[in-house]
Each structure stands twice: as structure tokens, then as C-alpha cells.
Design an enzyme around this catalytic site. Structure first.
Site, PDB file in Angstrom:
ATOM      1  N   ILE A  45       0.828  -1.209   0.000  1.00 18.63           N
ATOM      2  CA  ILE A  45       0.000   0.000   0.000  1.00 18.63           C
ATOM      3  C   ILE A  45       0.866   1.265   0.000  1.00 18.63           C
ATOM      4  O   ILE A  45       0.420   2.334  -0.396  1.00 18.63           O
ATOM      5  CB  ILE A  45      -0.948  -0.025   1.219  1.00 18.63           C
ATOM      6  N   LYS A  46       2.114   1.142   0.436  1.00 22.74           N
ATOM      7  CA  LYS A  46       2.977   2.321   0.546  1.00 22.74           C
ATOM      8  C   LYS A  46       3.415   2.853  -0.816  1.00 22.74           C
ATOM      9  O   LYS A  46       3.910   3.971  -0.911  1.00 22.74           O
ATOM     10  CB  LYS A  46       4.190   2.030   1.438  1.00 22.74           C
ATOM     11  N   ASP A  47       3.226   2.073  -1.879  1.00 23.25           N
ATOM     12  CA  ASP A  47       3.495   2.602  -3.223  1.00 23.25           C
ATOM     13  C   ASP A  47       2.652   3.854  -3.476  1.00 23.25           C
ATOM     14  O   ASP A  47       3.097   4.796  -4.126  1.00 23.25           O
ATOM     15  CB  ASP A  47       3.110   1.569  -4.295  1.00 23.25           C
TER      16      ASP A  47
END
Ligand code: PMP
Length: 348
Positions: A45-47
Site C-alpha cells: 500500500i505504501k506505493d
């Protein structure tokens, strides 16, 4: 020219699928839905946060061609930023504490970033990975520190993209949203958007042992007890991205519960989860136990299960933590949650 062809890998970020967890939906009588953030090209999700941080910095002129992005991270933000940096023509320096799974270190290097490993230490220590990254950013004119904790481009990524996707995928039919917090970007942006669209929707925070958020929400101070082998989640101080969050309910759950969930979903749903994702799903099961049948509850698969392989899926490691693989079945866990005293849920 075919306009459906992406021009570089950063364009593949977002637009992830929403998956019904069949075993838990049947068990609870709710719709338990999983937003599959492991589908992002960097596997987490950090993308999304990485892309927004970089885009906004380029737009404001803080990040210019040829510069180096520096960030302190437990790993996933480093992978996301390394990927975005390489795709958009920047250098990347990741500062990470030792002791995170080697899976993440390998991926950061594979994406061409420089990796500086520092000794894990309390936040007050100037050598903490956060302070080290900040210092490097301040000392070098050619560096830009992305500051994922305080820079609200992070939560904006979720307010503008993740949450509208959920709203669209559920047709606006959502009773609860459950999330862990690391920087608070995910819960901050998603809860702000969803609660604006549906004021009756409830946001549940699920906190691991060793994190101070639950106690902060309860008593106003960051105190924690115990510890957790999860990575990238839990906070011991007030940060701007977390301050964006609109939280209605908060619970704290032990690693034992996420281990039970992880094994059940592997065998019932062909769905191995990372550690923080298994905690999210345990939180969704808890919310279902307390809210009753017929609700639609959304949570996140935050990253690839492979990233948790050497801890969560390593029987020796689990045994060393005094966690049992056979403590209770998922059905027993659900019954226990239903029976648990209401006072364990913090209502805000
Ligand atoms: N799960 C994992 C595996 C993570 O790495 C992170 C981010 N550190 C989170 C959850 C939490 O995301 P956020 O920073 O948006 O709170």
C-alpha cells in the site's frame, strides 16, 4: 497509439481489487472485504504514498531532476519510493533499522536504491532511522527528505485514490472500515473520505501490542505494553498523518490472534497475508463480532505475504515467541470476540 499502455511502472500504482473473504463472510454473516494492496507494483500500500509524496514535491519545485530522495522506513515505503524514484529519474537513499525481514532489504536493493541500515533504537535517540534520514536531508542540498510521517501527501494519496476506489467498488454500501496505522496515512486519508461520504460509517483502528495509539486515544498519552513481531505498524508519538484520522472505535489485539487468522485464511481462502494484514483481518472479525450480522466491513491487505515469510510463516520463529499454531480455531476466535467484554472496545 494505444492509450491503455502505461508509460512507466509508477502508473501501475493503485486501482487494486476488492476481494470477498468467503470463509469469514460465511462465519460472521457479514460481507468481509479485502482491498488487495499487495497488487501494487512494489507489493504494498505504501506505493501509493510514495507516488503522491514524489508527485507533490516535483510540482512544488522541492524535488528537481537529478536529486536524491531520502526516507527513513521500516521497508515498504522504501520499496515504493525506490521504485517511483527509478521510474521517474531520481536517486534513492533508504534508511532502515536492522532487524526488519531480509525480504524487504533485498527488494530495496533490487530497485536500485542505496540502503543504509542503522541500529534499532528508541525514537529519542538521535541515531533513530527517522532522525538519521532527516539529518541527511538537511545536510545535503541535493537531497530531498520525503518525511512520510509529517508530510500529508501521504494521507492525500488515500483520500484522493484509495478511499474513492473503495466507495465505488462497494457502491457506497459500507458499514465499517478497519485499519492498522504505521504513519497513519492509510487510516487518515481513507477514514476522512469515507466518513465524509457516509457519516454513519464506523472507522475501527486495530493496534498491535507494543504500540501506544490505543492508550493515546484512551488516556491521551503514548504508553504501550508487550510487543509485537509485526513490522511497519504501531506509533509511539503524535504525527500529522495520523492526526487526519476520524476514528470511531479502537481495539488492541495480540500477535496470537493474527497468527490464528493467517493460518485460517491460507487453508480456507487460498489467501496468505502479511502480518499487518492478518491483524487487519482479525480486526475486521472483531468488528463483525460486535456489530452483528448483515454489515459490510472493508479492510486492507497491506503488503505481500512473502514479506512476512521469515517471521509469520516460520514455525520456529513463532514457537520462540510463545505463540501457538493450534490455540483455537477461527470459529473459536470469533466466539471469543463475541463474548469479550464491551469495555475492551474504545468508543470515541
Ligand atoms: N502495513 C505494513 C506492512 C506497512 O509497512 C505499513 C506502513 N509502514 C502499514 C501497514 C501502515 O500504513 P500507514 O503508514 O499508511 O499507516
Amino acid at each position: 497509439m494505444n492509450t491503455l499502455i502505461s508509460k512507466n511502472i509508477s502508473e501501475l500504482i493503485g486501482n487494486t481489487d476488492l476481494l470477498r473473504i468467503n470463509s469469514l463472510s460465511k462465519l460472521t454473516g457479514c460481507e468481509i472485504l479485502l482491498k488487495c494492496e499487495q497488487q501494487n507494483p512494489g507489493g504494498s500500500i505504501k506505493d501509493r504514498a510514495a507516488l503522491q509524496l514524489v508527485k507533490d514535491a516535483v510540482e512544488s519545485g522541492k524535488l528537481k531532476p537529478g536529486m536524491t530522495i531520502v526516507e527513513g522506513t521500516a521497508g515498504n515505503t522504501g520499496i515504493g519510493l525506490a521504485l517511483v524514484a527509478k521510474a521517474l529519474g531520481f536517486n534513492m537513499l533508504v534508511v532502515m533499522p536492522k532487524g526488519q525481514t531480509p525480504e524487504k532489504e533485498r527488494m530495496i536493493r533490487l530497485h536500485g536504491a542505496e540502503l543504509l541500515l542503522v541500529a534499532p533504537c528508541p525514537f529519542a535517540d538521535p541515531n533513530h532511522f527517522y532522525h538519521t534520514a532527516k539529518r541527511l536531508g538537511e545536510e545535503n542540498d541535493n537531497y530531498w527528505w520525503s518525511d512520510q510521517f509529517e508530510n500529508i501527501s501521504n494521507s492525500k494519496a488515500h483520500y484522493e485514490n484509495t478511499a474513492p476506489e473503495i466507495w465505488q467498488q462497494t457502491g457506497g454500501n459500507i458499514d465499517a472500515f478497519v485499519s492498522v496505522a504505521g504513519t497513519g496515512g492509510t487510516i487518515g486519508g481513507t477514514s476522512s473520505y469515507l466518513s465524509k461520504m457516509s457519516p454513519s460509517m464506523l472507522t475501527w483502528l486495530v493496534d498491535p501490542d507494543g504500540s501506544g495509539i490505543y492508550n493515546f486515544l484512551k488516556e491521551g498519552s503514548y504508553k504501550s505494553s508487550g510487543n509485537s513481531f509485526t513490522e511497519g505498524i504501531g506509533i509511539m508519538r503524535s504525527v500529522e498523518n495520523f492526526r487526519q484520522a476520524k476514528i470511531d472505535k479502537a481495539i488492541t489485539l495480540p500477535d496470537q490472534d493474527l497468527v490464528t487468522v493467517s493460518r485460517a485464511l491460507c487453508s480456507e481462502d487460498a489467501l496468505p497475508l502479511g502480518s499487518s494484514s492478518a491483524l487487519n483481518v482479525a480486526g475486521a472479525l472483531y468488528a463483525a463480532a460486535k456489530m452483528g450480522e448483515g454489515k459490510t466491513i472493508v479492510t486492507f491487505s497491506c503488503d505481500l505475504a512473502e514479506r512476512s515469510y521469515s517471521k509469520l510463516y516460520n514455525a520456529e520463529f513463532i514457537a520462540e515467541k510463545n505463540i501457538s499454531l493450534n490455540k483455537e480455531t477461527i470459529e473459536q476466535l470469533f466466539e471469543r470476540y463475541k463474548a469479550e467484554d464491551e469495555s475492551k472496545v474504545l468508543s470515541l
